[in-house]
Design an enzyme around this catalytic site. Structure first.
Site, short mmCIF file in Angstrom:
data_model
loop_
_atom_site.label_atom_id
_atom_site.label_comp_id
_atom_site.label_asym_id
_atom_site.label_seq_id
_atom_site.Cartn_x
_atom_site.Cartn_y
_atom_site.Cartn_z
N TYR A 53 45.17 54.42 -1.64
CA TYR A 53 44.61 53.28 -0.91
C TYR A 53 43.11 53.29 -1.08
O TYR A 53 42.48 54.31 -0.87
CB TYR A 53 44.97 53.35 0.59
CG TYR A 53 45.76 52.14 1.00
CD1 TYR A 53 45.18 50.88 0.95
CD2 TYR A 53 47.09 52.23 1.38
CE1 TYR A 53 45.91 49.75 1.28
CE2 TYR A 53 47.82 51.11 1.71
CZ TYR A 53 47.23 49.87 1.66
OH TYR A 53 47.95 48.74 1.97
N ASP A 199 38.49 28.28 -14.81
CA ASP A 199 39.69 29.09 -14.72
C ASP A 199 40.20 29.29 -16.14
O ASP A 199 40.86 28.41 -16.70
CB ASP A 199 40.72 28.38 -13.84
CG ASP A 199 42.03 29.16 -13.74
OD1 ASP A 199 42.20 30.15 -14.48
OD2 ASP A 199 42.88 28.76 -12.91
N ARG A 234 49.74 42.51 -15.55
CA ARG A 234 49.71 41.34 -14.67
C ARG A 234 48.61 41.54 -13.64
O ARG A 234 48.60 42.55 -12.93
CB ARG A 234 51.03 41.16 -13.92
CG ARG A 234 52.25 41.12 -14.78
CD ARG A 234 53.39 40.43 -14.07
NE ARG A 234 53.16 39.00 -14.11
CZ ARG A 234 53.36 38.25 -15.19
NH1 ARG A 234 53.82 38.76 -16.30
NH2 ARG A 234 53.12 36.96 -15.15
#
Ligand SMILES: *Cc1c(COP(=O)(O)O)cnc(C)c1O
Length: 415
Positions: A53, A199, A234
């Site tokens: 984490y 984008d 991804r």
């Protein structure tokens, strides 16, 4: 690939993965947003970095034990900066849509006006579609492609921008095959006092490979996925001018997300490392050459290609020019082992679930090593299948040829 622990422990999932491996090995992937990662990228994704984490940013984490994770993230950031000439990079966005959500959050308030490309003209869901958060939270107004040329007319964009006075202008698309005039967009934004947002989810690899114009030095903020032409895991990232660094970082965390996916960020770093090499320039150049051969062959065979060609890795083909819809074409091509995605065409008379077009892309087959001659053969198989869609024997023969060409050009992780 071998997964000994998985095989022993969970036969069911092991088997689905083996089935998908076979499918990917034997099918022709022409979905413009897909690609094949290298073994090195795949290995980085499957590491114990997933155990950590690390909310926050390098040097400023909300959890202990992040010294080494900081190294991973810093390497990813430095490589991305070098690759795109970016002043500031945030590599934490989990995927393209959350990256875009963070960009809007950083620059806009709900209800603010944004100018983007009309969706059936090639825009993305996250550019203001009414079913998407972007369309619900922000007031999107639209520019279009010129219906005769299939290209964006910058004088039209200027007119609409002057009339609408948006707070942000979005460029960069999912189903648009032409070079984008980034400087002109910036000029128009300056005239109306709007932020510029590019984008480049689809074309990032072609830009990194120096085959298309780079908006990063021009625009205020640029988002990209890392898994399309960029050929990484991804995920996504955001690049921006230094003056916007703080607001972008705060929008990603704590604005949009909790902890970053550190194993994926390591894989992003590996992919950026690959993209910095000369081989990647060759790959992106070949991807475009293959797409041009693809569009050219379709036109020769009598298909209507939107904008009559391509400057990038994809082409949208109007299937009604051959008497069928995009969905029908998609179904026929499935039967010969070629995966494609149906697509709207500008001002599509057919509904979005059964649109008129198919979007074909060359990033994946180019990664397999295919060249223009292979592409021309594939397009002829596609045409043959469409013209003989009820002849099961012909379709099966074509499928055998598709499988053979795939086997002759294995995906990178099978080499
Ligand atoms: C693919 C794509 C995205 C979204 O990416 P996801 O990772 O699927 O959320 C955003 N913008 C554009 C233009 C895209 O093509």
């Amino acid at each position: 690939m071998n997964y000994p622990a998985l095989k022993l422990q969970d036969e069911e999932i092991f088997q689905t993965i083996k089935n998908e491996e076979k499918r990917q090995a034997e099918e022709m992937e022409m979905i413009a947003s897909e690609n094949y990662v290298s073994s090195a990228v795949l290995e980085a994704m499957g590491t114990i970095l997933t155990n950590k984490y690390s909310e926050g940013y390098p040097g400023k984490r909300y959890y202990g034990g992040n010294q080494i994770i900081d190294d991973v993230e810093n390497i990813a950031i430095e490589r991305a900066k070098k690759l795109f000439g970016a002043e500031h990079v945030n590599v934490q966005p989990l995927s393209g849509s959350p990256a875009n959500a963070a960009v809007y959050m950083a620059f806009l308030k709900p209800g603010d006006k944004v100018l983007g490309l009309k969706l059936d003209h090639g825009g993305h869901l996250s550019h203001g579609h009414p079913v998407n958060f972007s369309g619900m939270l922000y007031n999107f107004v639209q520019y279009e492609v010129d219906i005769d040329t299939g290209k964006i007319d910058m004088e039209e964009v200027r007119k609409i921008a002057k009339k609408e006075k948006p707070k942000m202008i979005v460029a960069g698309y999912s189903a648009y095959s032409r070079e984008i005039e980034w400087e002109k967009f910036q000029e128009i934004a300056d005239e109306v006092g709007a932020f510029t947002f590019a984008d480049i989810a689809h074309t990032a690899g072609l830009i990194a490979g120096e085959q298309m114009k780079n908006p990063v030095p021009i625009f205020d903020v640029v988002s990209t996925t890392t898994h399309k032409t960029l050929r990484g895991p991804r995920g996504a990232m955001i690049m921006c001018k230094k003056e916007f660094a703080k607001q972008i970082d705060r929008a990603v965390f704590p604005g949009m997300q909790g902890g970053p996916h550190d194993h994926i960020n390591a894989a992003k770093a590996v992919a950026f490392g690959e993209a910095l090499k000369d081989d990647f320039k060759k790959y992106s150049a070949q991807t475009i050459k293959n797409a041009k051969a693809m569009a050219d062959e379709f036109i020769k065979l009598g298909y209507k290609v939107i904008s009559d060609g391509t400057d990038n890795h994809l082409a949208v083909v109007d299937m009604t020019s051959k008497g069928l819809t995009g969905k029908e074409a998609e179904t026929i091509l499935d039967r010969i082992g070629i995966s494609v995605s149906r697509s709207t065409i500008p001002n599509d008379p057919n509904p979005p679930m059964n649109p008129s077009g198919v979007r074909f892309g060359t990033p994946a087959i180019t990664t397999r090593g295919m060249k223009e001659a292979d592409v021309r053969r594939i397009i002829n198989w596609i045409n043959n299948a469409i013209e003989n869609k009820d002849e099961i024997e012909i379709l099966e023969k074509i499928k055998d040829e598709v499988v053979a060409l795939c086997k002759a050009n294995p995906i990178p992780t099978a080499k």
